[in-house]
Design a protein around this motif. Sequence first.
Motif, PDB file in Angstrom:
ATOM      1  N   THR A   4      58.652  30.944  67.873  1.00  0.00           N
ATOM      2  CA  THR A   4      57.457  30.598  68.811  1.00  0.00           C
ATOM      3  C   THR A   4      56.068  30.904  68.194  1.00  0.00           C
ATOM      4  N   GLY A   5      56.305  30.156  67.208  1.00  0.00           N
ATOM      5  CA  GLY A   5      55.040  30.176  66.006  1.00  0.00           C
ATOM      6  C   GLY A   5      54.441  30.846  65.108  1.00  0.00           C
ATOM      7  N   ILE A   6      55.153  32.936  64.835  1.00  0.00           N
ATOM      8  CA  ILE A   6      54.979  32.939  64.289  1.00  0.00           C
ATOM      9  C   ILE A   6      56.541  33.608  63.543  1.00  0.00           C
ATOM     10  N   VAL A   7      55.711  34.145  62.445  1.00  0.00           N
ATOM     11  CA  VAL A   7      56.635  34.510  61.584  1.00  0.00           C
ATOM     12  C   VAL A   7      56.344  35.745  60.766  1.00  0.00           C
ATOM     13  N   ASN A   8      58.038  36.458  60.725  1.00  0.00           N
ATOM     14  CA  ASN A   8      57.413  38.300  60.394  1.00  0.00           C
ATOM     15  C   ASN A   8      58.415  38.086  58.683  1.00  0.00           C
ATOM     16  N   GLU A   9      57.607  39.194  58.068  1.00  0.00           N
ATOM     17  CA  GLU A   9      57.887  38.774  56.321  1.00  0.00           C
ATOM     18  C   GLU A   9      59.483  39.010  55.857  1.00  0.00           C
ATOM     19  N   HIS A  40      46.226  40.009  58.169  1.00  0.00           N
ATOM     20  CA  HIS A  40      47.179  41.811  57.909  1.00  0.00           C
ATOM     21  C   HIS A  40      47.735  42.845  59.207  1.00  0.00           C
ATOM     22  N   ASN A  41      48.365  41.372  60.040  1.00  0.00           N
ATOM     23  CA  ASN A  41      49.024  42.603  61.606  1.00  0.00           C
ATOM     24  C   ASN A  41      50.820  42.122  60.899  1.00  0.00           C
ATOM     25  N   GLY A  42      51.294  41.895  60.171  1.00  0.00           N
ATOM     26  CA  GLY A  42      52.540  41.631  59.052  1.00  0.00           C
ATOM     27  C   GLY A  42      53.272  40.298  60.003  1.00  0.00           C
TER      28      GLY A  42
END
Length: 154
Positions: A4-9, A40-42
Amino acid sequence: ECPTGIVNEETFKEIYAQFFPQGDATAYAHYVFNTFDHDHNGSISFEEFVMGLSVLSRGTFQERLQWAFSLYDVNGDGIITKEEMLDIVTAIYEMMGRYTEPSIDSTTAREHVERVFQKMDVNRDGVISVEEFMDTCRKDENISKGMSIFDTVL
């Protein structure tokens, strides 16, 4: 890993851990994640990730130092405290593993932080300002050489 092009912590930590199998990279990956997560949206977007990598691989020496300062300035208040530096140094030691030579323990981390603070806290106010950090790093040949490890031929 991140279609998705987004990684969570959590995913970031799992990926990061693959590069440091000899130790526990969890804490250090947390700090790096926060430095990349500009809004800083996680989560780290692909754009945030590329911007961070761009600074590290192609940024000026000043930009790289600013990135490093923001890594150590855990709470983002513009100064580095001994506690913040100890958190980062401890995380680095944990990531490098217990089997490093010479061996590393909690006393080693504290001693390292004390030495760095003696060097960087020029005005002896108990914290390191961005100016003190930048000035000390610019004058230190080992730091200058160390920052060049991020240079790429891309």
